[in-house]
Write a protein that holds these residues in place. Structure first.
Motif, PDB file in Angstrom:
ATOM      1  N   ALA A 101     -10.195  21.239 -19.109  1.00 11.08           N
ATOM      2  CA  ALA A 101      -9.769  21.359 -17.710  1.00 11.08           C
ATOM      3  C   ALA A 101      -8.266  21.143 -17.544  1.00 11.08           C
ATOM      4  O   ALA A 101      -7.702  21.534 -16.519  1.00 11.08           O
ATOM      5  CB  ALA A 101     -10.542  20.368 -16.839  1.00 11.08           C
ATOM      6  N   GLN A 102      -7.612  20.569 -18.561  1.00  7.75           N
ATOM      7  CA  GLN A 102      -6.163  20.401 -18.456  1.00  7.75           C
ATOM      8  C   GLN A 102      -5.441  21.751 -18.506  1.00  7.75           C
ATOM      9  O   GLN A 102      -4.259  21.845 -18.191  1.00  7.75           O
ATOM     10  CB  GLN A 102      -5.618  19.451 -19.539  1.00  7.75           C
ATOM     11  N   LYS A 103      -6.173  22.812 -18.882  1.00  5.11           N
ATOM     12  CA  LYS A 103      -5.587  24.164 -18.877  1.00  5.11           C
ATOM     13  C   LYS A 103      -5.430  24.721 -17.467  1.00  5.11           C
ATOM     14  O   LYS A 103      -4.782  25.749 -17.266  1.00  5.11           O
ATOM     15  CB  LYS A 103      -6.483  25.123 -19.679  1.00  5.11           C
ATOM     16  N   LEU A 104      -6.075  24.076 -16.513  1.00  3.24           N
ATOM     17  CA  LEU A 104      -5.994  24.545 -15.122  1.00  3.24           C
ATOM     18  C   LEU A 104      -4.533  24.485 -14.644  1.00  3.24           C
ATOM     19  O   LEU A 104      -3.914  23.429 -14.660  1.00  3.24           O
ATOM     20  CB  LEU A 104      -6.880  23.649 -14.248  1.00  3.24           C
ATOM     21  N   ARG A 105      -3.989  25.655 -14.269  1.00  8.92           N
ATOM     22  CA  ARG A 105      -2.606  25.712 -13.758  1.00  8.92           C
ATOM     23  C   ARG A 105      -2.659  25.478 -12.257  1.00  8.92           C
ATOM     24  O   ARG A 105      -3.235  26.289 -11.525  1.00  8.92           O
ATOM     25  CB  ARG A 105      -1.984  27.086 -14.053  1.00  8.92           C
ATOM     26  N   ILE A 106      -2.048  24.406 -11.797  1.00  9.60           N
ATOM     27  CA  ILE A 106      -2.180  24.040 -10.380  1.00  9.60           C
ATOM     28  C   ILE A 106      -0.908  24.290  -9.562  1.00  9.60           C
ATOM     29  O   ILE A 106      -0.866  23.973  -8.385  1.00  9.60           O
ATOM     30  CB  ILE A 106      -2.672  22.584 -10.206  1.00  9.60           C
ATOM     31  N   ARG A 107       0.115  24.901 -10.171  1.00  7.43           N
ATOM     32  CA  ARG A 107       1.289  25.370  -9.448  1.00  7.43           C
ATOM     33  C   ARG A 107       1.716  26.708 -10.046  1.00  7.43           C
ATOM     34  O   ARG A 107       1.733  26.814 -11.264  1.00  7.43           O
ATOM     35  CB  ARG A 107       2.473  24.383  -9.542  1.00  7.43           C
ATOM     36  N   PRO A 108       2.097  27.697  -9.208  1.00 10.51           N
ATOM     37  CA  PRO A 108       1.935  27.656  -7.752  1.00 10.51           C
ATOM     38  C   PRO A 108       0.460  27.738  -7.390  1.00 10.51           C
ATOM     39  O   PRO A 108      -0.340  28.277  -8.148  1.00 10.51           O
ATOM     40  CB  PRO A 108       2.681  28.916  -7.296  1.00 10.51           C
ATOM     41  N   TRP A 109       0.112  27.212  -6.204  1.00  9.34           N
ATOM     42  CA  TRP A 109      -1.287  27.250  -5.761  1.00  9.34           C
ATOM     43  C   TRP A 109      -1.293  27.582  -4.279  1.00  9.34           C
ATOM     44  O   TRP A 109      -0.808  26.813  -3.460  1.00  9.34           O
ATOM     45  CB  TRP A 109      -1.967  25.897  -5.992  1.00  9.34           C
ATOM     46  N   GLU A 110      -1.832  28.751  -3.979  1.00  9.34           N
ATOM     47  CA  GLU A 110      -1.910  29.161  -2.574  1.00  9.34           C
ATOM     48  C   GLU A 110      -3.359  29.203  -2.127  1.00  9.34           C
ATOM     49  O   GLU A 110      -4.249  29.495  -2.928  1.00  9.34           O
ATOM     50  CB  GLU A 110      -1.267  30.541  -2.400  1.00  9.34           C
ATOM     51  N   ILE A 111      -3.562  28.895  -0.857  1.00 10.42           N
ATOM     52  CA  ILE A 111      -4.898  28.914  -0.278  1.00 10.42           C
ATOM     53  C   ILE A 111      -4.899  29.935   0.853  1.00 10.42           C
ATOM     54  O   ILE A 111      -4.052  29.864   1.759  1.00 10.42           O
ATOM     55  CB  ILE A 111      -5.288  27.517   0.266  1.00 10.42           C
ATOM     56  N   ALA A 112      -5.835  30.878   0.783  1.00  8.37           N
ATOM     57  CA  ALA A 112      -5.982  31.859   1.857  1.00  8.37           C
ATOM     58  C   ALA A 112      -6.984  31.303   2.873  1.00  8.37           C
ATOM     59  O   ALA A 112      -8.040  30.800   2.495  1.00  8.37           O
ATOM     60  CB  ALA A 112      -6.479  33.183   1.293  1.00  8.37           C
ATOM     61  N   TYR A 218      -7.908   7.713  -7.005  1.00  8.20           N
ATOM     62  CA  TYR A 218      -7.330   6.608  -7.767  1.00  8.20           C
ATOM     63  C   TYR A 218      -5.824   6.503  -7.533  1.00  8.20           C
ATOM     64  O   TYR A 218      -5.028   6.340  -8.458  1.00  8.20           O
ATOM     65  CB  TYR A 218      -7.657   6.750  -9.254  1.00  8.20           C
ATOM     66  N   ASP A 219      -5.443   6.639  -6.258  1.00  2.00           N
ATOM     67  CA  ASP A 219      -4.055   6.418  -5.839  1.00  2.00           C
ATOM     68  C   ASP A 219      -3.035   7.355  -6.466  1.00  2.00           C
ATOM     69  O   ASP A 219      -1.869   6.986  -6.650  1.00  2.00           O
ATOM     70  CB  ASP A 219      -3.662   4.946  -6.077  1.00  2.00           C
ATOM     71  N   LYS A 220      -3.476   8.584  -6.772  1.00  4.04           N
ATOM     72  CA  LYS A 220      -2.534   9.612  -7.250  1.00  4.04           C
ATOM     73  C   LYS A 220      -3.137  10.998  -7.000  1.00  4.04           C
ATOM     74  O   LYS A 220      -4.296  11.092  -6.596  1.00  4.04           O
ATOM     75  CB  LYS A 220      -2.200   9.395  -8.719  1.00  4.04           C
ATOM     76  N   PRO A 221      -2.356  12.054  -7.215  1.00  8.94           N
ATOM     77  CA  PRO A 221      -2.932  13.387  -7.019  1.00  8.94           C
ATOM     78  C   PRO A 221      -4.204  13.544  -7.845  1.00  8.94           C
ATOM     79  O   PRO A 221      -4.288  13.044  -8.965  1.00  8.94           O
ATOM     80  CB  PRO A 221      -1.814  14.317  -7.515  1.00  8.94           C
ATOM     81  N   VAL A 222      -5.173  14.236  -7.282  1.00  6.78           N
ATOM     82  CA  VAL A 222      -6.480  14.350  -7.953  1.00  6.78           C
ATOM     83  C   VAL A 222      -6.320  15.064  -9.300  1.00  6.78           C
ATOM     84  O   VAL A 222      -5.543  16.018  -9.439  1.00  6.78           O
ATOM     85  CB  VAL A 222      -7.510  15.049  -7.023  1.00  6.78           C
ATOM     86  N   ALA A 223      -7.029  14.570 -10.301  1.00  4.26           N
ATOM     87  CA  ALA A 223      -6.929  15.116 -11.659  1.00  4.26           C
ATOM     88  C   ALA A 223      -7.564  16.498 -11.733  1.00  4.26           C
ATOM     89  O   ALA A 223      -8.458  16.835 -10.958  1.00  4.26           O
ATOM     90  CB  ALA A 223      -7.612  14.170 -12.647  1.00  4.26           C
ATOM     91  N   ARG A 224      -7.099  17.271 -12.715  1.00  2.00           N
ATOM     92  CA  ARG A 224      -7.606  18.633 -12.874  1.00  2.00           C
ATOM     93  C   ARG A 224      -9.123  18.659 -13.030  1.00  2.00           C
ATOM     94  O   ARG A 224      -9.798  19.500 -12.441  1.00  2.00           O
ATOM     95  CB  ARG A 224      -6.938  19.285 -14.086  1.00  2.00           C
ATOM     96  N   GLN A 225      -9.667  17.758 -13.825  1.00  2.00           N
ATOM     97  CA  GLN A 225     -11.110  17.809 -14.066  1.00  2.00           C
ATOM     98  C   GLN A 225     -11.924  17.495 -12.806  1.00  2.00           C
ATOM     99  O   GLN A 225     -13.102  17.823 -12.734  1.00  2.00           O
ATOM    100  CB  GLN A 225     -11.524  16.903 -15.239  1.00  2.00           C
ATOM    101  N   HIS A 226     -11.292  16.869 -11.811  1.00  3.52           N
ATOM    102  CA  HIS A 226     -11.980  16.601 -10.539  1.00  3.52           C
ATOM    103  C   HIS A 226     -11.764  17.714  -9.515  1.00  3.52           C
ATOM    104  O   HIS A 226     -12.219  17.606  -8.386  1.00  3.52           O
ATOM    105  CB  HIS A 226     -11.489  15.297  -9.922  1.00  3.52           C
ATOM    106  N   GLY A 227     -11.004  18.759  -9.908  1.00  4.29           N
ATOM    107  CA  GLY A 227     -10.844  19.886  -8.984  1.00  4.29           C
ATOM    108  C   GLY A 227      -9.503  19.975  -8.299  1.00  4.29           C
ATOM    109  O   GLY A 227      -9.419  20.379  -7.138  1.00  4.29           O
ATOM    110  N   ALA A 228      -8.431  19.629  -9.014  1.00  4.49           N
ATOM    111  CA  ALA A 228      -7.076  19.749  -8.477  1.00  4.49           C
ATOM    112  C   ALA A 228      -6.788  21.204  -8.121  1.00  4.49           C
ATOM    113  O   ALA A 228      -7.397  22.103  -8.700  1.00  4.49           O
ATOM    114  CB  ALA A 228      -6.062  19.261  -9.521  1.00  4.49           C
ATOM    115  N   PRO A 229      -5.864  21.465  -7.191  1.00  3.66           N
ATOM    116  CA  PRO A 229      -5.174  20.469  -6.387  1.00  3.66           C
ATOM    117  C   PRO A 229      -5.944  20.040  -5.133  1.00  3.66           C
ATOM    118  O   PRO A 229      -5.566  19.063  -4.517  1.00  3.66           O
ATOM    119  CB  PRO A 229      -3.876  21.178  -5.990  1.00  3.66           C
ATOM    120  N   LEU A 230      -7.003  20.781  -4.782  1.00  7.61           N
ATOM    121  CA  LEU A 230      -7.808  20.347  -3.634  1.00  7.61           C
ATOM    122  C   LEU A 230      -9.252  20.759  -3.820  1.00  7.61           C
ATOM    123  O   LEU A 230      -9.541  21.856  -4.289  1.00  7.61           O
ATOM    124  CB  LEU A 230      -7.248  20.868  -2.290  1.00  7.61           C
TER     125      LEU A 230
END
Ligand SMILES: Nc1nc2c(c(=O)[nH]1)N[C@H]1C(S)=C(S)[C@@H](COP(=O)(O)O)O[C@H]1N2
Ligand SMILES: [Mo]
Length: 323
Positions: A101-112, A218-230
């Motif tokens: 899941a660390q392969k997940l590219r979370i920038r740029p990330w746009e939401i329609a 856990y007081d930081k941006p959500v981790a990739r394995q939990h479904g970053a960025p949202l």
């Protein structure tokens, strides 16, 4: 490490429950006994995950103010356990997908945000996340596979995003869609699943204060394995409704069919409200295994949120709450 060993001791039970998996997929069953083995290297990878060397541009938003209304009488699942026990089928069908899941590219990330709204928009995550005050809430999470955890999610109520989107009166459901990128997410090459991952709720459910858009944990941006960025979290529903890594939010008139419902409609329904009295066709839902203690505890109606959400379903037969 002690708690991880403890988790291994009951991993066998979970496999016997034949959880959210299609029995056709023999590979997973053959691979099965590797579950739960976490190497020291794997643990290190979480604190410095490959691909996240760049500072997260939203790191300044955390820790988010704790909302005192969402405090629970159970212990929080330690981050290191939670970070290594995930369902994210885009990266594989086992629980140990954290490295992939660390392969997940979370920038740029746009939401329609589209469909039956006043003005469809596409917005960068980094702009969206600053439109609402963030808060931290302790939430229970109950997977349909009969395990549970407790997470300090940070984010904002989904209803704030709904208000921003200005849905038309004809909109009856909110449909969520995850990214589609089989090159990045190898699990999306698994043709047994109807990708991309889709989930949906009614407008009334989306407007309920408990429905939460998660951007941190856990007081930081959500981790990739939990479904970053949202990702979504609907604490009164089985975990598969809480879709990760959202790319598209659509307001629609017809009830959408989610990935799990499309796959096995007799086992995974639209409502998926936690109900200990309605067994999954292949196992009981009366009890749940707390992943960080190994304890078996009774499952509660609406996962313990009945006082808050039961009103959404007045007039509905209890047996239909699950399907
Ligand atoms: N896109 C996507 N979202 C998903 C899933 C998934 O496989 N893909 N799994 C779901 C299931 S079954 C559960 S239990 C939760 C798990 O969330 P966690 O790994 O952060 O605990 O995510 C849900 N959201
Ligand atoms: Mo789940």
């Amino acid at each position: 490490m002690v708690s991880i060993h403890r988790r291994r001791s009951w991993a066998i039970d979970e496999r016997q429950a034949t959880p959210e998996r299609v029995y056709l997929d023999r590979r997973r069953i053959l691979k099965g006994f590797g579950l739960g083995i976490v190497s020291a290297a794997g643990l290190a990878a979480v604190s410095t995950p490959a691909g996240s060397q760049e500072a997260d541009p939203t790191a300044d938003l955390y820790p988010a103010t704790k909302n005192p209304a969402y405090v629970l009488d159970r212990s929080v699942t330690p981050e290191e356990i939670n970070a290594h026990y995930n369902n994210f089928y885009e990266f594989g069908t086992q629980k140990d997908i954290f490295e992939d899941a660390q392969k997940l590219r979370i920038r740029p990330w746009e939401i329609a945000i589209d469909g039956l709204v006043e003005t469809p928009v596409t917005i960068a995550f980094d702009d969206l996340v600053r439109k609402f005050p963030l808060e931290t809430r302790l939430y229970r999470h109950r997977c349909v596979e009969a395990w549970s955890m407790t997470i300090p999610w940070a984010g904002f109520p989904l209803k704030a995003l709904v208000a921003m989107a200005k849905p038309l009166a004809s909109a009856k459901f909110v449909r969520f869609e995850t990214f589609m990128d089989p090159e990045m997410a190898s699990g999306q090459n698994n043709f047994l699943y109807p990708w991309p991952f889709i989930e949906a709720v009614t407008i009334a459910e989306a407007a309920h204060d408990l429905a939460f858009i998660v951007t941190g944990a856990y007081d930081k941006p959500v981790a990739r394995q939990h479904g970053a960025p949202l990702r979504l979290h609907l604490p009164w529903k089985y975990g598969f409704k809480s879709i990760k890594s959202i790319r598209k939010i659509s307001f629609v008139e017809e009830r959408p069919v989610g990935l799990w419902e499309a796959l096995q409609p007799s086992e995974y329904g639209f409502w998926a409200n936690v109900n200990p009295d309605v067994p999954h066709p292949r196992w009981s839902q009366a009890m749940e295994r707390v992943i960080h203690t190994g304890e078996l505890v009774p499952t509660q109606l609406f996962n313990g949120y009945a006082a808050e959400v039961a009103g959404l379903y007045t007039g509905m037969d209890a047996a239909t709450l699950y399907m």
